[in-house]
Design a protein around this motif. Structure first.
Motif, mmCIF file in Angstrom:
data_model
loop_
_atom_site.group_PDB
_atom_site.id
_atom_site.type_symbol
_atom_site.label_atom_id
_atom_site.label_comp_id
_atom_site.label_asym_id
_atom_site.label_seq_id
_atom_site.Cartn_x
_atom_site.Cartn_y
_atom_site.Cartn_z
ATOM 1 N N PHE A 12 0.813 -1.214 0.000
ATOM 2 C CA PHE A 12 0.000 0.000 0.000
ATOM 3 C C PHE A 12 0.847 1.266 0.000
ATOM 4 O O PHE A 12 0.336 2.360 0.229
ATOM 5 C CB PHE A 12 -0.933 0.004 1.222
ATOM 6 C CG PHE A 12 -1.967 -1.077 1.200
ATOM 7 C CD1 PHE A 12 -3.174 -0.905 0.541
ATOM 8 C CD2 PHE A 12 -1.717 -2.296 1.818
ATOM 9 C CE1 PHE A 12 -4.117 -1.905 0.511
ATOM 10 C CE2 PHE A 12 -2.661 -3.302 1.801
ATOM 11 C CZ PHE A 12 -3.867 -3.118 1.143
ATOM 12 N N LEU A 56 0.076 5.597 -7.561
ATOM 13 C CA LEU A 56 -0.720 4.474 -7.091
ATOM 14 C C LEU A 56 0.157 3.440 -6.405
ATOM 15 O O LEU A 56 1.232 3.095 -6.911
ATOM 16 C CB LEU A 56 -1.458 3.812 -8.264
ATOM 17 C CG LEU A 56 -2.476 4.672 -9.012
ATOM 18 C CD1 LEU A 56 -3.072 3.882 -10.175
ATOM 19 C CD2 LEU A 56 -3.581 5.174 -8.085
ATOM 20 N N GLU A 60 -3.427 -0.365 -5.325
ATOM 21 C CA GLU A 60 -4.350 0.548 -6.011
ATOM 22 C C GLU A 60 -4.309 0.400 -7.530
ATOM 23 O O GLU A 60 -5.259 0.790 -8.208
ATOM 24 C CB GLU A 60 -4.021 1.991 -5.629
ATOM 25 C CG GLU A 60 -4.341 2.341 -4.187
ATOM 26 C CD GLU A 60 -3.887 3.737 -3.827
ATOM 27 O OE1 GLU A 60 -4.595 4.401 -3.051
ATOM 28 O OE2 GLU A 60 -2.817 4.165 -4.324
ATOM 29 N N LEU A 63 -7.312 -1.355 -8.998
ATOM 30 C CA LEU A 63 -8.644 -0.813 -8.760
ATOM 31 C C LEU A 63 -9.206 -0.174 -10.021
ATOM 32 O O LEU A 63 -8.487 0.480 -10.775
ATOM 33 C CB LEU A 63 -8.600 0.233 -7.647
ATOM 34 C CG LEU A 63 -8.207 -0.232 -6.240
ATOM 35 C CD1 LEU A 63 -8.183 0.960 -5.290
ATOM 36 C CD2 LEU A 63 -9.166 -1.293 -5.733
ATOM 37 N N PHE A 68 -11.632 3.342 -7.137
ATOM 38 C CA PHE A 68 -10.645 4.367 -6.793
ATOM 39 C C PHE A 68 -11.353 5.612 -6.245
ATOM 40 O O PHE A 68 -10.923 6.196 -5.242
ATOM 41 C CB PHE A 68 -9.809 4.734 -8.022
ATOM 42 C CG PHE A 68 -8.848 5.866 -7.801
ATOM 43 C CD1 PHE A 68 -7.642 5.664 -7.142
ATOM 44 C CD2 PHE A 68 -9.155 7.148 -8.247
ATOM 45 C CE1 PHE A 68 -6.765 6.715 -6.928
ATOM 46 C CE2 PHE A 68 -8.280 8.203 -8.043
ATOM 47 C CZ PHE A 68 -7.086 7.976 -7.380
ATOM 48 N N SER A 72 -11.083 7.103 -2.498
ATOM 49 C CA SER A 72 -10.589 8.477 -2.383
ATOM 50 C C SER A 72 -11.552 9.342 -1.592
ATOM 51 O O SER A 72 -11.143 10.284 -0.893
ATOM 52 C CB SER A 72 -10.370 9.082 -3.765
ATOM 53 O OG SER A 72 -9.379 8.376 -4.480
#
Length: 296
Positions: A12, A56, A60, A63, A68, A72
């Motif tokens: 992440f 990203l 991510e 996604l 996304f 967000s």
């Protein structure tokens, strides 16, 4: 606690500012993936094509835009109205075109450079001109090859001479410390319009081929008295090949009178391009061969 711990893992991890990116990433021309968030329209005085992307994390990258946007929305700092966590990039090798506009006065006529944005309604179909903006509105996933980054000293750099200077760390170039400066990464930007597209579309080549931009006068990096590129490694062979690709795309746009090349004033201001485009389009094979034998 488990969610927070998972968010701190490499899966992440993402860069939230350019100063987080290690110097080796630029020197080795590493690629990073992000989503195009915004095209900077108030930066035309620098002539560079500049945008904001959101880097990203590995997780991510899988996604969809819908997911996304949902994730967000959970973090106000990641919203489209905020620029926190966004990276400022400049597309290498191209710039917005400028034309010479004649302004008449009582005594004589003076020439002044006007940016493309001031003559845009005369040059473009609105639908075509907003191509890059449409990519940003869709938050298109893009790939950025890091070539270097430029920095503009801020007001804090104007320190009094009486202030004690920081002691440089061993192996660290203090002059290249840009952690407290406005930074812009110079990148080769590409994306895939279709999911299963084999080769990515190069944004610079696409824009030049359609007359939305022109090849930079100073190679991959724009020359500026207010910015200086650092941490850039020059790859002469590949850089020359890439600039040749952009130049061929420019000749094609000029020959077809696309975009900026449909404007007669601009064509007259660029005889170097128009004459070469005309030669490539109309010269006979014998003339082309003769020039090639002469090394032209």
């Amino acid at each position: 606690l488990a969610i927070y711990s998972a968010s701190q893992t490499p899966l992440f991890f993402r860069y939230s500012k350019l100063s987080d990116i290690p110097r080796d990433a630029f020197l080795t021309r590493k690629r990073i993936t992000g989503r195009l968030m915004k095209v900077i329209t108030d930066d035309h005085h620098r002539r560079g094509v500049t945008c904001y992307i959101r880097h990203l994390s590995p997780a991510e990258q899988f996604l969809s835009k819908t997911w996304f946007d949902r994730l967000s929305s959970l973090y106000p700092s990641s919203a489209s109205s905020s620029q926190r966590g966004w990276l400022k990039i400049q597309v290498a090798g191209i710039q917005y075109p400028s034309i010479i506009e004649e302004k008449s006065s009582d005594d004589d006529k003076t020439n002044s450079i006007s940016s493309l944005i001031s003559v845009k309604p005369l040059l473009y179909n609105e639908k075509e001109d907003q191509w890059l903006d449409r990519l940003a509105k869709r938050k298109t996933t893009v790939s950025c090859q890091l070539l270097g980054h430029s920095a503009v000293p801020n007001n804090n750099d104007q320190k009094p001479t009486t202030q004690r200077a920081k002691r440089p760390m061993p192996g660290f170039d203090h002059d290249n410390d840009t952690s407290d400066r406005e930074q812009t990464a110079v990148v080769r930007l590409s994306y895939r319009p279709k999911l299963l597209q084999l080769f990515a579309t190069d944004v610079a080549e696409y824009m030049v081929e359609r007359g939305h931009a022109v090849v930079s006068d100073n190679g991959l990096f724009l020359d500026s008295t207010t910015q200086h590129v650092i941490d850039a490694r020059i790859d002469n062979k590949r850089d020359v090949q890439y600039l040749d690709r952009l130049q061929k795309a420019e000749y094609t746009a000029c020959a077809k009178s696309l975009g900026i090349w449909a404007d007669l004033n601009y064509r007259e201001s660029r005889p170097d391009v128009t004459e070469e485009a005309d030669f490539r389009q109309h010269a006979s094979t014998v003339h082309k061969l003769w020039r090639w034998l002469r090394g032209g």
